[in-house]
Structure formats: C-alpha cells, structure tokens
Design an enzyme around this catalytic site. Sequence first.
Site, mmCIF file in Angstrom:
data_model
loop_
_atom_site.group_PDB
_atom_site.id
_atom_site.type_symbol
_atom_site.label_atom_id
_atom_site.label_comp_id
_atom_site.label_asym_id
_atom_site.label_seq_id
_atom_site.Cartn_x
_atom_site.Cartn_y
_atom_site.Cartn_z
ATOM 1 N N LYS A 38 50.727 13.665 12.040
ATOM 2 C CA LYS A 38 51.054 15.036 12.418
ATOM 3 C C LYS A 38 52.376 15.102 13.179
ATOM 4 O O LYS A 38 52.512 15.803 14.173
ATOM 5 C CB LYS A 38 49.917 15.619 13.268
ATOM 6 N N CYS A 39 53.347 14.382 12.673
ATOM 7 C CA CYS A 39 54.646 14.244 13.327
ATOM 8 C C CYS A 39 55.719 14.868 12.438
ATOM 9 O O CYS A 39 55.557 14.960 11.223
ATOM 10 C CB CYS A 39 54.911 12.744 13.528
ATOM 11 N N GLY A 40 56.823 15.253 13.040
ATOM 12 C CA GLY A 40 57.945 15.768 12.266
ATOM 13 C C GLY A 40 58.505 14.745 11.289
ATOM 14 O O GLY A 40 59.169 15.099 10.321
ATOM 15 N N THR A 42 56.493 12.563 9.647
ATOM 16 C CA THR A 42 55.395 12.122 8.768
ATOM 17 C C THR A 42 55.814 12.058 7.307
ATOM 18 O O THR A 42 55.362 11.188 6.563
ATOM 19 C CB THR A 42 54.159 13.032 8.949
#
Length: 172
Positions: A38-40, A42
């Site tokens: 759930k990361c920028g 990803t």
Amino acid sequence: MASATKFYDFAPLDKKGQPVPLEDYKGKVVLIVNTASKCGFTSQYEGLEKLYKDIREKHGDSFQILGFPCNQFAGQEPGSEEEIQTFCQVNYGVTFPIMGKSDVNGANANPVFEWLKQEKPGLFGMKRVKWNFEKFLVGKDGKVKERWASTAKPESLEKAILVELAKAEPKA
C-alpha cells in the site's frame, strides 16, 4: 547484530516461517527489496517482475530477486503473509519469492537487513533503510555491490545486474 558475517550465513524466514538458507544462492546475483502493498512505490512490483523474467530468460537461475514485505513505514504492509502473497500474484503476477514479513530497522530488524546496511550504508553513511522499495544488489561473491533508493525504477537496475552476471564465478 547476528553473528553472521557473510551473506551466505543467513537463513531468513519464508512466507511459511521456514528458514531459507542464503547459501542456496551462492554464485548467483541476488536483488533484495523491502516491499509494501500500500505504498506509492508498490507499482514497482510490475517492473521488478519484468526485470526478473527478462534477465532469467537470458541467464537462467543465475539471478534472483527476494522481496521482504515490511510494515515499518506508515503501516503500508498491514496484511497477513497469505494476503501479501495473494496481492503480489493477483495484482502484479509476481513469481519471484516474497519472504516472510520483516522489520528492516530497529531492535527487531531482520539480520539480513542489518548486514546489508552495514555493508552498504545509504546517503551520508546512513545505516537504516529510509523507505519501502529500497534495493540491495549482492554479487556472485556474496558482497553488496549496489544500493538504490526507493525512487530507483527497477528497469534502471538492469545494467548493474548484467555487469555482475558477466563476472566470473568466485573461486571457492
């Protein structure tokens, strides 16, 4: 830090909690990445998988990527081991191993990451992982060759990986 002093001394846990001896990767080039769902960054899973498939198509199993999910950065990997595996396969078709969820900094940091940070400190000698999707390249000789920040796109790593793959096997 653990008593291990070489890359091949470690045996981090896989998604089922079983040790994976890094000795199994002796003589191979290994890219280690701390990952999050759930990361920028990803979407880098897609580039990592393409890099993995493209290089393995030409070099066989001489190249390996190991993903280490980490929830230490803004809680961006909250899922269970099973949820993480499903996410990676369904959304990005990931075929490289996703290891067990690990801390990469602090008192409970995975010993592999403690070693990687010692061997190849970051900018200004920083001995911590700054964010998700930092990447470490380990050569055939078991030494850390490169370290890249989260912003480094997977395709930009190909040249350095190919340089390492072209090197002769280390003498035993």
